[in-house]
Design a protein around this motif. Sequence first.
Motif, short mmCIF file in Angstrom:
data_model
loop_
_atom_site.label_atom_id
_atom_site.label_comp_id
_atom_site.label_asym_id
_atom_site.label_seq_id
_atom_site.Cartn_x
_atom_site.Cartn_y
_atom_site.Cartn_z
N UNK A 144 28.15 20.66 48.97
CA UNK A 144 27.86 20.69 47.54
C UNK A 144 29.14 21.09 46.81
N UNK A 145 29.72 20.15 46.07
CA UNK A 145 30.98 20.41 45.35
C UNK A 145 30.75 20.49 43.84
N UNK A 146 29.49 20.71 43.44
CA UNK A 146 29.16 20.72 42.01
C UNK A 146 29.74 21.92 41.28
N UNK A 147 30.12 21.68 40.05
CA UNK A 147 30.41 22.76 39.10
C UNK A 147 29.16 22.96 38.26
N UNK A 148 29.08 24.06 37.53
CA UNK A 148 27.89 24.30 36.70
C UNK A 148 27.75 23.26 35.60
N UNK A 149 26.54 23.06 35.09
CA UNK A 149 26.35 22.15 33.96
C UNK A 149 27.19 22.60 32.77
N UNK A 150 27.58 21.62 31.93
CA UNK A 150 28.39 21.96 30.76
C UNK A 150 29.88 21.97 31.04
N UNK A 151 30.26 21.67 32.30
CA UNK A 151 31.70 21.58 32.64
C UNK A 151 32.03 20.17 33.07
N UNK A 152 33.25 19.74 32.77
CA UNK A 152 33.68 18.42 33.22
C UNK A 152 33.89 18.42 34.73
N UNK A 153 33.42 17.36 35.37
CA UNK A 153 33.57 17.19 36.81
C UNK A 153 34.18 15.80 37.06
N UNK A 154 34.60 15.56 38.28
CA UNK A 154 35.21 14.25 38.56
C UNK A 154 34.69 13.65 39.86
N UNK A 155 34.66 12.32 39.86
CA UNK A 155 34.51 11.54 41.08
C UNK A 155 35.77 10.70 41.25
N UNK A 156 36.33 10.74 42.43
CA UNK A 156 37.39 9.80 42.80
C UNK A 156 36.87 9.02 43.99
#
Length: 235
Positions: A148-160
């Motif tokens: 699980x590499x999720x950041x909390x909701x409300x933050x920008x995340x990325x997929x590469x």
Amino acid sequence: MRLRWMKIVSLVLVSAAAASLTLAQQTPKRITKPVKPPKGAIVLFDGKDGSQWVHRGSGKPFEWALVDGAMEVRAGTGDIHTKQEFGDFQLHVEFMVPLMPEAQGQARGNSGVYLHGRYEIQVLDSYGLTPGAGDCGAIYGQAPPRVNACLPPGQWQSYDITFRAPRFDAAGNLTEKPRVTVLHNGVKIHDNVEIQHIPTVAGLPGPAVKTGPILLQDHGNPVRYRNIWIRPLNL
Ligand code: MG
């Protein structure tokens, strides 16, 4: 005897350091600013111009909102996809799931990035959960992320995402299924995984294809996307 114990203790300490290094390597990276597209990349969304995208089905301009340099799902207006189609590619997508404390499971910040319009890399608020095949980063319904590499909701995340298109023989028969490697916030959550050639749930119907669009899902939640770029490859 004392020397032997010291050796054992130091061995344990070294092992612990190695283990913590591995964990450190897997710490999701926060995105402080959008990741610049490399040379040769096609910018699919730069925060302002949504002209590369159309409404799924009608092919008309989409009705999602453009807010604060992002595209935001406007519930009920439908999925959107690129006008252009791609075969093998490297794709960078930044997304933000909203804080929805009242919602649970698949109703909590759901959207998705569909490769070839058919294979969904799930977008969901799965922060802190043990991920299943329906959680954020999953190849939907087929493979959960390795971690699980999720950041909390409300933050920008990325997929590469590195995607290898399915291959066909001269008669058009499928000879190799598509494969995908996914980095979520810099953590490798899928490593060259073979995707089943049937579309994942709610993707474009029909058999596997040589080229297809990038599709973003309207699952009724105000998920945001920004800074989307793609680099066509020959894998
Ligand atoms: Mg989804």
